[in-house]
Enzyme design. Structure first.
Site, PDB file in Angstrom:
ATOM      1  N   ASP A 159       0.824  -1.200   0.000  1.00 27.82           N
ATOM      2  CA  ASP A 159       0.000   0.000   0.000  1.00 27.82           C
ATOM      3  C   ASP A 159       0.862   1.255   0.000  1.00 27.82           C
ATOM      4  O   ASP A 159       2.059   1.218   0.286  1.00 27.82           O
ATOM      5  CB  ASP A 159      -0.961   0.010   1.192  1.00 27.82           C
ATOM      6  CG  ASP A 159      -0.242   0.050   2.537  1.00 27.82           C
ATOM      7  OD1 ASP A 159       0.785  -0.650   2.680  1.00 27.82           O
ATOM      8  OD2 ASP A 159      -0.692   0.784   3.443  1.00 27.82           O
ATOM      9  N   GLU A 162      -0.201  -0.977   5.725  1.00 26.02           N
ATOM     10  CA  GLU A 162       0.889  -0.587   6.622  1.00 26.02           C
ATOM     11  C   GLU A 162       0.844   0.898   6.944  1.00 26.02           C
ATOM     12  O   GLU A 162       1.287   1.326   8.006  1.00 26.02           O
ATOM     13  CB  GLU A 162       2.237  -0.949   5.986  1.00 26.02           C
ATOM     14  CG  GLU A 162       3.431  -0.819   6.927  1.00 26.02           C
ATOM     15  CD  GLU A 162       4.049   0.575   6.950  1.00 26.02           C
ATOM     16  OE1 GLU A 162       4.878   0.841   7.848  1.00 26.02           O
ATOM     17  OE2 GLU A 162       3.727   1.410   6.072  1.00 26.02           O
TER      18      GLU A 162
END
Length: 358
Positions: free
Chosen positions: A77, A131
């Site tokens: 991400d 994350e």
């Protein structure tokens, strides 16, 4: 963007070109499914790997019976796009969201997965989601809680941006809210109230006067920091506010536990109500472990402390020594002009390949 048909990931191209393809595949936190699908599809096409999936986290493993197992991990991400997608290559530098943090590292992982079918150590590749947002959504956190056996290893390398240097351990981080009460009143008759925003002044003064610690662990220097990062209060332009909240972030060296760090913050802010809202432990460097020492030697870098929190802490909690090692510059993470040098990506791939095939 969501719903668009994108070409399959081409793992035959070099890591820099693969980075560009990954950047052009937006995957802001919470919207990683498309990229997770593409990663899973690409890895399932490699006969030397077994592939598992947990939500939008993809795990691939070799099973060669080697004496050691190493995890190569990275998050897929990014922070929200800031007008910096698609990628752009200029003078040997690749620009775009996630180039540094950390799609260049993910590209290196994918290249090693595709082109090193018989490594000298068994490998586990972990590509995880969420994350860049709150800890409870983190894909590696969920994996550690629900499938810890998938992360069992002798050593882990998290390909977070580290300028191609080994960064040992990481700082811990916690946030507290300092909640300040007041008494609401009309601002024309302010003497009838108590201004909660004004009550924040001594809190801010104490934080400004705070002297943070510097501590050396395994030869690496960690600097702490205690800072106000947000202030909220106010009702209307003609109202004395009856509540104000100051959010304080403490970045602490990994020789403190989360409990010790919280106790220290409450000692510094004694006299005010503090409510813990988020906490993650640090990770000790662990560079004395033989596998870690061998990795440092293979990369030829001089280790340094990791400033910031990374998921090496999750591996540390599982008893797996872990380091940060990736091609990106951590100072460029999350910036509008985020970029990575092509040469740095290729160099990182080269060092990992040599270490795993020597």
């Amino acid at each position: 963007m969501p719903g668009m048909n994108r070409p399959a990931l081409d793992l035959s191209q070099d890591a820099a070109a693969l980075t560009a393809q990954l950047v052009d595949f937006p995957s802001v936190s919470g919207d990683e499914k498309g990229l997770a699908d593409a990663v899973e599809t690409a890895l399932r096409g490699l006969p030397h790997l077994s592939v598992e999936r947990h939500g939008n986290t993809v795990v691939a493993r070799t099973a060669l019976g080697r004496a050691e197992r190493v995890v190569l991990a990275g998050h897929i991400d990014t922070v929200p796009i800031a007008g910096n997608v698609p990628s752009r290559l200029e003078d040997g530098v690749l620009h775009g969201c996630g180039t540094s943090d950390m799609k260049s590292g993910v590209a290196v992982q994918l290249r090693i997965a595709a082109t090193v079918p018989e490594p000298n150590r068994d490998l586990t590749f972990v590509f995880y989601d969420c994350e860049e947002v709150e800890a409870e959504r983190n894909g590696l956190r969920r994996l550690a809680a629900e499938r810890p056996e998938w992360l069992a290893a002798d050593f882990a390398v998290l390909l977070e941006p580290s300028d191609g240097l080994v960064e040992g351990g990481c700082q811990g981080t916690l946030r507290v809210e300092v909640r300040l009460p007041g008494v609401r009143a009309h601002s024309a008759r302010s003497w009838l109230g108590e201004n909660a925003i004004h009550a924040a002044a001594p809190v801010l003064a104490r934080l400004a006067e705070y002297t943070p610690r510097t501590v050396v662990i395994d030869g690496l220097e960690y600097r702490e920091g205690l800072n106000a990062v947000r202030i909220e209060g106010g009702v209307a332009g003609n109202v004395i506010p009856d509540a104000c909240t100051v959010t304080v972030n403490f970045r602490f060296a990994p020789d403190r536990s989360e409990e010790e760090a919280l106790a220290h913050v409450r000692e510094v802010l004694d006299g005010w109500e503090t409510v813990l809202t988020d906490t993650s432990p640090g990770a000790l460097p662990g560079l004395s472990h033989p596998v870690a020492a061998a990795f440092v030697e293979a990369t030829g870098s001089v280790p340094r402390a990791k400033y910031g929190w990374t998921d090496v802490a999750r591996f540390s909690a599982l008893g797996v020594p872990a380091v940060n090692y990736g091609p990106g510059d951590p100072n460029l993470a999350h910036k509008r002009d985020e970029h990575v040098a092509v040469a740095a990506v290729l160099e990182c791939e080269k060092h990992l390949r040599e270490w795993l095939t020597a």
